[in-house]
Write a protein that holds these residues in place. Structure first.
Motif: not given
Length: 253
Positions: A70-72, A91-94, A110-119
Motif C-alpha cells: 500500500p505504501d508503494r 479489493a476483497a475476496v468472497d 479471507t481476513f488477509e485481503i478483506n480486513t488486514f490489507a484494507a487496514i
C-alpha cells in the motif's frame, strides 16, 4: 489573462479490474479524477487504463497482502500525479462455507485481503493525506449488519471494516481526512452472475433475490459507484464516519 487549468483530483481504486471497482474508476474518471488503478489482473487493469486514457489513468499491479505494497502504491501516486485526494478501499475476496467446518487457513486468507490489507491501505492513505486532507471510502457489505448462513467468515471480515470506518473517521478528523463506507447489497457483478448460473434454475433464483429487495432488483455496479463518487465529492465535505447502505432497502426491513 492566461487561464491556468485546475489540476485534476487524484483517486486510487483498489480491486479496480472488475465489477464495482471498475465502474467506480469509470465514474471517478467521468467526475474529473485522474485514477490510479490497482488489482491482480494485469490484463483487465491495463485494458481499463487504456479505455480511460493514458493521461487520466494508469494501472499498477499489486498484491495488497504483501508488506509495504500500500505504501508503494501511494508513493507511486504522489510521484506520478503529485497528490492524492480519494482512496477507494474496494479489493476483497468472497467466501462461503458452513461456519463449523471452515478451515483456519480459509479464515486467515479471507481476513488477509478483506480486513488486514484494507487496514494497511487506509493507514498508507492517511499518512499520505495528513497534510492536505482527503477522502477514504471503504467498501463493506450488507453482511456486516445482517446474518446469512454460510457467510459468517466473510461477514466478520467486512464487519471489522465497518467498525474501523467509524473509529478512523474520529481519529483522522483533525487532519481533515474523511472516512466513510458504502455497504452494497446483492450487486450484479461477475461473481453474482456466476452464482446465478450455478443454480438449477437461474431465472427463478434471480426472481427470488429481487422479491426480497424493497426496490425490486439487485444493485448494479454503477449504483454503488455513484454512492462512492458522492462520498468522494465536495458535496460530502461534511460527512464522515457513516456507512451508506446501497441495498435497495434490504437492511431497512
Amino acid at each position: 489573462m492566461t487561464h491556468v487549468p485546475t489540476p485534476p483530483r487524484v483517486a486510487l481504486v483498489t480491486g479496480a479490474t472488475s465489477g464495482i471497482g471498475a465502474e467506480t474508476a469509470r465514474r471517478l474518471h467521468h467526475d474529473g479524477f485522474a485514477v490510479l488503478l490497482t488489482g491482480r489482473s494485469s490484463g483487465r487493469g491495463e485494458a481499463l487504463a487504456r479505455e480511460l486514457g493514458p493521461g487520466a489513468a494508469c494501472f499498477v499491479p499489486a498484491d495488497l497482502t504483501k508488506d509495504g505494497e500500500p505504501d508503494r502504491l501511494l508513493q507511486y501516486a504522489l510521484d506520478r500525479f503529485g497528490t492524492m485526494d480519494a482512496v477507494v478501499n474496494n479489493a476483497a475476496v468472497d467466501h462461503t462455507g458452513e461456519l463449523l467446518n471452515v478451515p483456519a487457513a480459509e479464515i486467515r486468507d479471507t481476513f488477509e485481503i478483506n480486513t488486514f490489507a484494507a487496514i494497511a491501505v487506509l493507514q498508507a492513505a492517511a499518512r499520505t493525506m495528513r497534510h492536505s486532507g482527503g477522502s477514504i471510502i471503504n467498501v463493506t457489505s450488507r453482511l456486516a449488519t445482517i446474518g446469512v448462513p454460510t457467510m459468517g467468515v466473510y461477514s466478520a471480515s467486512k464487519g471489522a471494516i465497518k467498525a474501523l470506518t467509524a473509529a478512523a473517521a474520529v481519529e483522522l478528523a483533525p487532519y481533515n481526512i474523511r472516512v466513510n463506507a458504502v455497504a452494497p447489497g446483492m450487486t450484479r457483478t461477475p461473481l453474482y452472475e456466476a452464482w446465478l448460473r450455478s443454480h438449477n434454475d437461474p431465472e427463478a433464483t434471480a426472481r427470488k433475490v429481487a422479491d426480497g429487495i424493497p426496490l425490486g432488483r439487485p444493485a448494479t455496479p454503477q449504483d454503488v459507484a455513484g454512492a462512492i463518487a458522492f462520498l468522494a465529492s465536495p458535496s460530502a465535505d461534511y460527512i464522515t464516519g457513516i456507512t451508506l447502505a446501497v441495498d435497495g432497502g434490504y437492511t431497512a426491513q
